[in-house]
Design a protein around this motif. Sequence first.
Motif, short mmCIF file in Angstrom:
data_model
loop_
_atom_site.label_atom_id
_atom_site.label_comp_id
_atom_site.label_asym_id
_atom_site.label_seq_id
_atom_site.Cartn_x
_atom_site.Cartn_y
_atom_site.Cartn_z
N UNK A 187 0.84 -1.20 0.00
CA UNK A 187 0.00 0.00 0.00
C UNK A 187 0.88 1.25 0.00
N UNK A 188 0.50 2.27 -0.78
CA UNK A 188 1.34 3.46 -0.90
C UNK A 188 1.25 4.39 0.30
N UNK A 189 2.35 5.04 0.58
CA UNK A 189 2.41 6.10 1.58
C UNK A 189 2.98 7.32 0.87
N UNK A 190 2.14 8.32 0.68
CA UNK A 190 2.51 9.53 -0.05
C UNK A 190 3.07 9.18 -1.43
N UNK A 191 2.39 8.27 -2.10
CA UNK A 191 2.72 7.93 -3.48
C UNK A 191 3.77 6.85 -3.65
N UNK A 192 4.32 6.31 -2.56
CA UNK A 192 5.37 5.29 -2.64
C UNK A 192 4.92 4.07 -1.84
N UNK A 193 5.05 2.85 -2.41
CA UNK A 193 4.67 1.65 -1.65
C UNK A 193 5.41 1.57 -0.31
N UNK A 194 4.70 1.18 0.74
CA UNK A 194 5.28 1.11 2.07
C UNK A 194 6.53 0.23 2.09
N UNK A 195 6.48 -0.87 1.36
CA UNK A 195 7.62 -1.80 1.34
C UNK A 195 8.88 -1.12 0.81
N UNK A 196 8.73 -0.28 -0.21
CA UNK A 196 9.90 0.40 -0.77
C UNK A 196 10.43 1.47 0.18
N UNK A 197 9.53 2.16 0.88
CA UNK A 197 9.98 3.14 1.88
C UNK A 197 10.79 2.45 2.97
N UNK A 198 10.32 1.32 3.42
CA UNK A 198 11.04 0.59 4.46
C UNK A 198 12.32 -0.04 3.92
N UNK A 199 12.33 -0.38 2.66
CA UNK A 199 13.55 -0.89 2.02
C UNK A 199 14.65 0.17 2.07
N UNK A 200 14.31 1.40 1.68
CA UNK A 200 15.27 2.50 1.73
C UNK A 200 15.66 2.80 3.18
N UNK A 201 14.67 2.74 4.08
CA UNK A 201 14.96 2.99 5.50
C UNK A 201 15.93 1.95 6.05
N UNK A 202 15.75 0.69 5.65
CA UNK A 202 16.66 -0.36 6.10
C UNK A 202 18.07 -0.13 5.62
N UNK A 203 18.22 0.31 4.37
CA UNK A 203 19.54 0.62 3.81
C UNK A 203 20.20 1.75 4.60
N UNK A 204 19.43 2.81 4.86
CA UNK A 204 19.98 3.96 5.58
C UNK A 204 20.31 3.62 7.03
N UNK A 205 19.46 2.86 7.68
CA UNK A 205 19.72 2.48 9.07
C UNK A 205 21.00 1.65 9.16
N UNK A 206 21.18 0.71 8.24
CA UNK A 206 22.40 -0.10 8.24
C UNK A 206 23.63 0.78 8.06
N UNK A 207 23.52 1.76 7.17
CA UNK A 207 24.65 2.67 6.92
C UNK A 207 24.94 3.52 8.16
N UNK A 208 23.90 4.09 8.76
CA UNK A 208 24.08 4.94 9.93
C UNK A 208 24.66 4.15 11.10
N UNK A 209 24.12 2.95 11.34
CA UNK A 209 24.61 2.13 12.45
C UNK A 209 26.08 1.79 12.26
N UNK A 210 26.46 1.42 11.05
CA UNK A 210 27.85 1.08 10.80
C UNK A 210 28.77 2.28 11.01
#
Length: 248
Positions: free
Chosen positions: A56-79
């Motif tokens: 389901x979209x959130x502000x025009x973007x599928x929720x899964x893709x938003x969380x996909x990008x969030x997961x990438x960024x969180x991994x980068x920030x944590x490292x």
Amino acid sequence: MAVIVALGAFLMTLAGGWTAQRVTDRRHLVLGLAGGLMLGVVGLDLLPESLNAAGRPVFGVPLALLLFVAGFLVAHVVERLLAVRHAAHGAENGAGSGADGGRVPQVGLTAAAAMVGHSLADGVALGAAFQVGGGMGVAVALAVITHDFADGFNTYTLTRLYGNDRRKALLMLFADAAAPVVGAASTLLFTLPEEPLGAYLGFFGGALLYLAAAEILPEAHHRHPALSTLMCTVGGVAGIWLVVGIAE
């Protein structure tokens, strides 16, 4: 039935970890294959599943893709945060970056813990599939059991890559192997909604892609930029594609 099938995933995960530790003299090939397996799991398995389950979209973007990008960024920030903390601690004690090139063991353990979480979700998905019906259960069982070899391989490789000792790597491997059994057994007690599982898969896929692209593959080609390493990476992706195709 789901718990019995999950025991097959347990054995397959251990087989993947055993393979990873037995080929230490070809470490660049191991890392190249691990990177390919991780890329294949993310692009051909996790992301499609997450889009289907939580699309389901959130502000025009599928929720899964938003969380996909969030997961990438969180991994980068944590490292980066752990690396900065590690560097500051080393400076205070007059230590250099060490033989591991400044890699932080906690990052490897965190990544391996995420793999354990993913395997737990695999077990839950397996149990949920058998709740739907036998045909669905068999299809998911095939996917889980076959790609758990890659999970075991990657869990051991990730833990060792960041400088953790063999004992810790084996502990994480056994935890990863046991996780599908625990997840499958848990579904005897409840029925899991599809959308939260899809959201989790999207987030985990982003984190896994970061580790593959920013750590595993560069390390594989750093000292051994050989065609054989590249072919292992391509073979890893192709292997996951084959698994996904058979499961369908």
